[in-house]
Design a protein around this motif. Structure first.
Motif, PDB file in Angstrom:
ATOM      1  N   THR A 112      25.161 -33.357  34.470  1.00 26.42           N
ATOM      2  CA  THR A 112      24.134 -34.380  34.610  1.00 26.42           C
ATOM      3  C   THR A 112      23.997 -34.732  36.090  1.00 26.42           C
ATOM      4  O   THR A 112      24.786 -34.279  36.926  1.00 26.42           O
ATOM      5  N   ALA A 113      23.017 -35.578  36.409  1.00 26.66           N
ATOM      6  CA  ALA A 113      22.823 -36.033  37.782  1.00 26.66           C
ATOM      7  C   ALA A 113      24.041 -36.816  38.273  1.00 26.66           C
ATOM      8  O   ALA A 113      24.314 -36.867  39.473  1.00 26.66           O
ATOM      9  N   LYS A 114      24.808 -37.377  37.349  1.00 28.68           N
ATOM     10  CA  LYS A 114      26.009 -38.138  37.706  1.00 28.68           C
ATOM     11  C   LYS A 114      27.256 -37.251  37.783  1.00 28.68           C
ATOM     12  O   LYS A 114      28.357 -37.730  37.993  1.00 28.68           O
ATOM     13  N   GLY A 115      27.085 -35.949  37.574  1.00 33.06           N
ATOM     14  CA  GLY A 115      28.197 -35.018  37.690  1.00 33.06           C
ATOM     15  C   GLY A 115      29.025 -34.841  36.431  1.00 33.06           C
ATOM     16  O   GLY A 115      30.074 -34.203  36.468  1.00 33.06           O
ATOM     17  N   LEU A 116      28.581 -35.396  35.318  1.00 34.48           N
ATOM     18  CA  LEU A 116      29.298 -35.250  34.052  1.00 34.48           C
ATOM     19  C   LEU A 116      28.852 -33.975  33.347  1.00 34.48           C
ATOM     20  O   LEU A 116      27.689 -33.569  33.437  1.00 34.48           O
ATOM     21  N   CYS A 117      29.775 -33.321  32.641  1.00 26.76           N
ATOM     22  CA  CYS A 117      29.481 -32.064  31.952  1.00 26.76           C
ATOM     23  C   CYS A 117      28.994 -32.321  30.528  1.00 26.76           C
ATOM     24  O   CYS A 117      29.571 -33.131  29.802  1.00 26.76           O
TER      25      CYS A 117
ATOM     26  N   ARG B 123      36.394 -27.582  26.526  1.00 27.80           N
ATOM     27  CA  ARG B 123      37.059 -28.794  27.028  1.00 27.80           C
ATOM     28  C   ARG B 123      38.268 -28.449  27.885  1.00 27.80           C
ATOM     29  O   ARG B 123      38.553 -29.131  28.869  1.00 27.80           O
ATOM     30  N   ARG B 124      38.973 -27.366  27.556  1.00 27.32           N
ATOM     31  CA  ARG B 124      40.090 -26.921  28.403  1.00 27.32           C
ATOM     32  C   ARG B 124      39.575 -26.459  29.768  1.00 27.32           C
ATOM     33  O   ARG B 124      40.177 -26.760  30.803  1.00 27.32           O
ATOM     34  N   VAL B 125      38.459 -25.760  29.782  1.00 25.09           N
ATOM     35  CA  VAL B 125      37.855 -25.297  31.040  1.00 25.09           C
ATOM     36  C   VAL B 125      37.408 -26.492  31.877  1.00 25.09           C
ATOM     37  O   VAL B 125      37.637 -26.530  33.092  1.00 25.09           O
TER      38      VAL B 125
ATOM     39  N   LYS C 153      34.574 -33.902  34.392  1.00 28.39           N
ATOM     40  CA  LYS C 153      34.599 -34.924  33.374  1.00 28.39           C
ATOM     41  C   LYS C 153      33.456 -34.690  32.389  1.00 28.39           C
ATOM     42  O   LYS C 153      32.326 -34.388  32.795  1.00 28.39           O
ATOM     43  N   GLU C 154      33.756 -34.839  31.109  1.00 30.63           N
ATOM     44  CA  GLU C 154      32.748 -34.616  30.066  1.00 30.63           C
ATOM     45  C   GLU C 154      31.922 -35.881  29.829  1.00 30.63           C
ATOM     46  O   GLU C 154      32.452 -36.982  29.803  1.00 30.63           O
ATOM     47  N   ALA C 155      30.631 -35.707  29.653  1.00 31.46           N
ATOM     48  CA  ALA C 155      29.752 -36.835  29.334  1.00 31.46           C
ATOM     49  C   ALA C 155      30.146 -37.378  27.958  1.00 31.46           C
ATOM     50  O   ALA C 155      30.535 -36.637  27.069  1.00 31.46           O
ATOM     51  N   GLY C 156      30.066 -38.670  27.799  1.00 28.05           N
ATOM     52  CA  GLY C 156      30.360 -39.286  26.511  1.00 28.05           C
ATOM     53  C   GLY C 156      31.823 -39.593  26.266  1.00 28.05           C
ATOM     54  O   GLY C 156      32.210 -39.977  25.173  1.00 28.05           O
ATOM     55  N   GLU C 157      32.653 -39.429  27.258  1.00 27.78           N
ATOM     56  CA  GLU C 157      34.079 -39.732  27.079  1.00 27.78           C
ATOM     57  C   GLU C 157      34.327 -41.208  27.189  1.00 27.78           C
ATOM     58  O   GLU C 157      33.744 -41.930  27.918  1.00 27.78           O
TER      59      GLU C 157
END
Length: 61
Positions: free
Chosen positions: A17-22, A48-50, A57-61
């Motif tokens: 995302t624009a915020k750097g979240l995956c 998620r391991r990758v 960082k994953e989006a929605g965490e």
């Protein structure tokens, strides 16, 4: 009558995302729902391991 070929695969797209979240986008194509569920679960865990291994960082965490 022609036999229909069933794809057996998992496709994964990982974007930021624009915020750097995956963000994870996964598609599973298998003969039955149980196999789809199993393979999709394995794919999500692998992605998620990758993400973690690369310090992302994953989006929605």
């Amino acid at each position: 009558m022609e036999e229909q070929k069933i794809n057996k695969r998992v496709r994964i797209n990982l974007s930021q995302t624009a915020k750097g979240l995956c963000q994870i986008d996964c598609t599973a194509e298998f003969e039955d729902a149980e196999q789809c569920e199993k393979e999709l679960d394995a794919a999500i865990k692998a992605v998620r391991r990758v993400i973690a291994a690369n310090g992302l960082k994953e989006a929605g965490e």
